[in-house]
Design a protein around this motif. Structure first.
Motif, PDB file in Angstrom:
ATOM      1  N   GLN A  33       3.289   6.267  13.982  1.00 37.63           N
ATOM      2  CA  GLN A  33       4.386   7.206  13.738  1.00 37.63           C
ATOM      3  C   GLN A  33       5.290   6.718  12.614  1.00 37.63           C
ATOM      4  O   GLN A  33       5.650   7.496  11.714  1.00 37.63           O
ATOM      5  CB  GLN A  33       5.195   7.387  15.025  1.00 37.63           C
ATOM      6  N   LYS A  34       5.658   5.448  12.659  1.00 42.22           N
ATOM      7  CA  LYS A  34       6.577   4.915  11.651  1.00 42.22           C
ATOM      8  C   LYS A  34       5.915   4.819  10.274  1.00 42.22           C
ATOM      9  O   LYS A  34       6.578   4.999   9.242  1.00 42.22           O
ATOM     10  CB  LYS A  34       7.100   3.544  12.083  1.00 42.22           C
ATOM     11  N   VAL A  35       4.609   4.527  10.247  1.00 45.65           N
ATOM     12  CA  VAL A  35       3.894   4.511   8.970  1.00 45.65           C
ATOM     13  C   VAL A  35       3.992   5.877   8.307  1.00 45.65           C
ATOM     14  O   VAL A  35       4.281   5.985   7.103  1.00 45.65           O
ATOM     15  CB  VAL A  35       2.415   4.096   9.167  1.00 45.65           C
ATOM     16  N   ARG A  41       8.724   7.929   1.214  1.00 41.08           N
ATOM     17  CA  ARG A  41       8.362   7.459  -0.133  1.00 41.08           C
ATOM     18  C   ARG A  41       7.996   8.643  -1.028  1.00 41.08           C
ATOM     19  O   ARG A  41       8.383   8.700  -2.197  1.00 41.08           O
ATOM     20  CB  ARG A  41       7.180   6.497  -0.042  1.00 41.08           C
ATOM     21  N   ALA A  42       7.263   9.595  -0.467  1.00 38.13           N
ATOM     22  CA  ALA A  42       6.848  10.776  -1.226  1.00 38.13           C
ATOM     23  C   ALA A  42       8.050  11.608  -1.672  1.00 38.13           C
ATOM     24  O   ALA A  42       7.989  12.312  -2.678  1.00 38.13           O
ATOM     25  CB  ALA A  42       5.891  11.623  -0.393  1.00 38.13           C
ATOM     26  N   LYS A  43       9.147  11.518  -0.915  1.00 38.10           N
ATOM     27  CA  LYS A  43      10.364  12.265  -1.256  1.00 38.10           C
ATOM     28  C   LYS A  43      11.262  11.493  -2.219  1.00 38.10           C
ATOM     29  O   LYS A  43      12.355  11.958  -2.549  1.00 38.10           O
ATOM     30  CB  LYS A  43      11.138  12.597   0.013  1.00 38.10           C
ATOM     31  N   GLY A  44      10.806  10.311  -2.655  1.00 35.60           N
ATOM     32  CA  GLY A  44      11.546   9.556  -3.658  1.00 35.60           C
ATOM     33  C   GLY A  44      12.385   8.418  -3.135  1.00 35.60           C
ATOM     34  O   GLY A  44      13.104   7.771  -3.907  1.00 35.60           O
ATOM     35  N   LYS A  45      12.329   8.149  -1.841  1.00 35.30           N
ATOM     36  CA  LYS A  45      13.120   7.056  -1.277  1.00 35.30           C
ATOM     37  C   LYS A  45      12.469   5.712  -1.582  1.00 35.30           C
ATOM     38  O   LYS A  45      11.247   5.606  -1.677  1.00 35.30           O
ATOM     39  CB  LYS A  45      13.281   7.230   0.227  1.00 35.30           C
ATOM     40  N   THR A  46      13.290   4.691  -1.741  1.00 35.01           N
ATOM     41  CA  THR A  46      12.803   3.341  -2.023  1.00 35.01           C
ATOM     42  C   THR A  46      12.496   2.641  -0.702  1.00 35.01           C
ATOM     43  O   THR A  46      13.373   2.052  -0.061  1.00 35.01           O
ATOM     44  CB  THR A  46      13.849   2.529  -2.820  1.00 35.01           C
ATOM     45  N   VAL A  47      11.249   2.753  -0.286  1.00 35.32           N
ATOM     46  CA  VAL A  47      10.801   2.150   0.971  1.00 35.32           C
ATOM     47  C   VAL A  47       9.396   1.588   0.781  1.00 35.32           C
ATOM     48  O   VAL A  47       8.695   1.928  -0.173  1.00 35.32           O
ATOM     49  CB  VAL A  47      10.790   3.167   2.136  1.00 35.32           C
ATOM     50  N   GLY A  48       8.999   0.704   1.705  1.00 34.98           N
ATOM     51  CA  GLY A  48       7.669   0.120   1.652  1.00 34.98           C
ATOM     52  C   GLY A  48       7.185  -0.209   3.050  1.00 34.98           C
ATOM     53  O   GLY A  48       7.801   0.182   4.054  1.00 34.98           O
ATOM     54  N   PRO A 100       0.794  -1.231   0.000  1.00 37.55           N
ATOM     55  CA  PRO A 100       0.000   0.000   0.000  1.00 37.55           C
ATOM     56  C   PRO A 100       0.826   1.280   0.000  1.00 37.55           C
ATOM     57  O   PRO A 100       0.396   2.306  -0.538  1.00 37.55           O
ATOM     58  CB  PRO A 100      -0.826  -0.119   1.297  1.00 37.55           C
ATOM     59  N   ILE A 101       2.018   1.239   0.587  1.00 39.40           N
ATOM     60  CA  ILE A 101       2.846   2.443   0.630  1.00 39.40           C
ATOM     61  C   ILE A 101       3.489   2.708  -0.732  1.00 39.40           C
ATOM     62  O   ILE A 101       3.912   3.832  -1.034  1.00 39.40           O
ATOM     63  CB  ILE A 101       3.905   2.326   1.747  1.00 39.40           C
ATOM     64  N   VAL A 102       3.525   1.681  -1.588  1.00 41.25           N
ATOM     65  CA  VAL A 102       4.099   1.844  -2.924  1.00 41.25           C
ATOM     66  C   VAL A 102       3.051   2.312  -3.928  1.00 41.25           C
ATOM     67  O   VAL A 102       3.311   3.200  -4.735  1.00 41.25           O
ATOM     68  CB  VAL A 102       4.741   0.526  -3.402  1.00 41.25           C
TER      69      VAL A 102
END
Length: 365
Positions: free
Chosen positions: A120-122, A129-136, A83-85
């Motif tokens: 908080q961590k979500v 992710r919005a800043k372009g980092k590769t995270v999920g 969902p975060i992707v």
């Protein structure tokens, strides 16, 4: 297009590859035309006709499709429903919370310390992710596993152990792979390996993991259909029984039917039986019905269409239908018999799903 058998991708690509093998021959003929024809308008028309004869538009169409497979055996599919992707903001938060609740149940909310840390961590990961980092979504629990509080750290480590090496990696990932997309014009989403409990059955661990995948799949469809009231969208749900035999599937189906009412979304439910088209709980007045001949189930088919099932002439009229004929009931209750005719032989080949090396008895005879 939700493909519960995950068979369309291989067939579409096989058709494309076969057609592409003839393109060098087409290019040679185009080169010859360029030399022979000086009139640009005539040349463009001849090239266009040549491209159609070699099915170039069909090749371009297939290449335009975004194929996604929910098969975790291929590591390229990890995070396909993260969902975060594929979501942003509140929608990502909502689904991330839902699938996590599906994984650990009341353990998410029974202790404020754990729930507060999760929330908080979500938000941290969504912003990254919005800043372009590769995270999920998996990164949320990796961060929680670094907590100075033993309670939070141990539970986060336990969650990571539940996810590792399972189909849950389709939803909980580090964001390293492409996911389903809200922006692709055409997506064919192949579903494979899910083990859904039927209504009333005691759920196994495999059933519960499959439910989490279905939560994410259902919300992707719901958000896709509802995100823009001014944009027409179509969602095809193939193999209707896949949704109607399980409680979670029924819930997804009902939510999708309701999306169409106000969000300009058109839902198409495909099944081998008219029984999958509605249920006693369905009050959505599901619209147009196409009913092909269903051998051995004449009564149910006629009832679904709204025709008498005890009139001999109507029974014969239905049972005499041949391949390509279907009964049609429109949203206004009008009923007729129509012919469904494919317009492109190469496109028809894309929908071939039955293969056999055996020769037909008719051909042998």
């Amino acid at each position: 297009y939700i493909d519960p058998k995950d068979e369309m991708k291989s067939q579409f690509l096989a058709v494309r590859d076969k057609l592409e093998s003839y393109l060098p021959e087409m290019e040679e003929k185009i080169s010859e035309l360029v030399v022979l024809i000086e009139d640009d308008e005539i040349l463009a028309r001849r090239i266009r006709n040549l491209e159609f004869s070699y099915h170039k538009p069909l090749i371009d169409y297939i290449n335009h499709i975004h194929f996604v497979s929910l098969d975790v055996k291929d590591k390229k599919n990890i995070g396909a429903l993260d969902p975060i992707v594929f979501l942003e903001g509140n929608q990502a938060t909502e689904l991330a919370t839902q699938v996590t609740k599906g994984l650990i149940g009341d353990k998410l909310t029974e202790d404020d310390r754990f729930e507060n840390c999760f929330n908080q961590k979500v938000q941290e990961v969504i912003e990254a992710r919005a800043k372009g980092k590769t995270v999920g979504l998996l990164n949320v629990f990796q961060l929680m596993a670094k907590s100075e509080e033993d309670f939070i750290r141990y539970r986060a480590e336990n969650i990571l152990s539940k996810i590792s090496g399972t189909m849950l990696e389709l939803v909980f990932s580090e964001g390293q792979n492409p996911s389903v997309s809200m922006n692709e014009h055409i997506t064919i989403l192949g579903v494979t390996g899910l083990n859904l409990a039927k209504s009333g059955e005691v759920k196994t661990a495999q059933n519960e993991m499959s439910d989490i995948i279905m939560y994410a799949l259902g919300d992707f469809c719901r958000f896709f259909g509802a995100r823009d009231r001014e944009q027409e969208t179509v969602i095809w749900l193939d193999e209707g029984w896949f949704f109607n035999t399980t409680d979670i599937g029924k819930g997804i189906l009902m939510r999708m039917k309701r999306v169409g009412r106000s969000e300009n979304n058109f839902l198409v439910l495909i099944s081998q039986s008219v029984k999958d088209g509605a249920s006693e709980e369905d009050d959505t007045a599901f619209g147009t019905i196409f009913a092909f001949k269903e051998t051995g189930n004449t009564t149910a088919a006629l009832k679904a269409i709204g025709l008498p099932d005890d009139v001999e002439e109507i029974i014969k009229w239905y049972e005499n239908m041949t391949k390509g004929l279907a009964l049609l009931k429109d949203p206004f209750g009008r009923i007729g018999r129509v012919v469904i005719q494919g317009q492109n032989s190469a496109l028809n080949e894309c929908f071939k799903t039955s293969f056999s090396k055996m020769k037909s008895t008719k051909a042998v005879a």
